[in-house]
Design an enzyme around this catalytic site. Structure first.
Site, PDB file in Angstrom:
ATOM      1  CG  LEU A  27      -1.900  -1.115   1.399  1.00  0.00           C
ATOM      2  CD1 LEU A  27      -2.623  -1.028   2.743  1.00  0.00           C
ATOM      3  CD2 LEU A  27      -2.905  -1.075   0.261  1.00  0.00           C
ATOM      4  CG  ASP A  28       0.550   4.167  -2.967  1.00  0.00           C
ATOM      5  OD1 ASP A  28       1.312   3.299  -3.419  1.00  0.00           O
ATOM      6  OD2 ASP A  28      -0.327   4.736  -3.640  1.00  0.00           O
ATOM      7  CE  LYS A  29       6.664   7.973   4.354  1.00  0.00           C
ATOM      8  NZ  LYS A  29       7.935   8.663   4.110  1.00  0.00           N
TER       9      LYS A  29
END
Ligand code: URA
Length: 237
Positions: A107-109
């Site tokens: 998952l993106d930051k």
């Protein structure tokens, strides 16, 4: 030193991904299991770490697999090691962090929500394989209301990385909704919305592989997935 706790045979077989609890019961009844050379008839028999267990005459390799559901918070990266950012592994207590655990997928930051952490490479591989189509559902908020035309376009598929994205399902009212995908390209949802001239400002994964994020988990919190959830994950792929 205190003696190590004894563990039931059916727990060992199921944690090692060899047999389910009911299959262990059936195997024991049929005399297929031995402990230190002696046939055992009950899957509830408890054994020590050093006891040698065989199934059909072959010593089993004991392995404890960890399957953790985390509600990933913003600001953490999904990798095992990062010189510049905090990693999701830092949120795990030492006792829940074997050396080989890793996040199954990224998952993106700035994305929050359901992240599976495991050391079961086979299951993670299957869940992430584009061929297996594991479903992931996200809550999103975007800057502009999504028109019915844009919704239909995104659901049909848009060009990304030289291919058309797989069909998606979207429910949307105004600037927020849910999107379900069966693939996971880099920044996929953000780039898909960019293609129709919109922009994602919030993304939370709420289900993965047929199981829902536990809404009692606060951001940064985690728990072990249940046997039933594990069954669902395994059946999903
Ligand atoms: N799509 C994105 O753009 N970001 C995520 O973190 C997950 C899916």
């Amino acid at each position: 030193m205190p003696a190590k706790e004894k563990i039931r045979l059916d727990k060992i077989f199921s944690e090692s991904n060899l047999l389910s609890r009911s299959e262990t019961k059936a195997a024991a009844k049929k005399g297929r299991i031995t402990v230190n050379g002696i046939t055992v008839k009950s899957a509830e028999e408890k054994v020590n770490e050093t006891d040698v267990i065989t199934l059909d005459g072959v010593p089993i390799i004991r392995r404890r697999f960890f399957y953790i559901m985390m509600n990933k918070p913003e600001g953490y990266v999904c990798s095992t090691d990062d010189p510049a950012s905090k990693t999701v592994l830092e949120l795990l207590e030492d006792r829940d962090r074997p050396a080989d655990i890793f996040p199954a997928g990224r998952l993106d930051k700035d994305t929050v929500g359901f992240l599976l952490l495991t050391n079961d490479g086979n299951l993670a591989h299957a869940l992430l394989s584009p061929k297996k189509h594991a479903e992931k559902t996200y809550l999103f908020k975007c800057v502009k209301p999504l028109s019915p035309q844009d919704t239909a376009r995104l659901e049909r598929g848009v060009p990304l990385d030289g291919a058309i994205t797989k069909p998606a399902r979207i429910t949307c009212e105004g600037c927020s909704g849910t999107i379900t995908l069966t693939e996971g390209k880099f920044h996929q949802i953000k780039r898909m919305f960019g293609f129709v001239g919109n922009e994602i400002i919030y993304l939370k994964r709420i289900s993965f592989g047929g199981i829902l994020l536990d809404d009692k988990l606060e951001e940064g919190g985690y728990r072990y997935i249940t046997e039933n959830e594990l069954k669902i994950l395994k059946n999903h792929v």
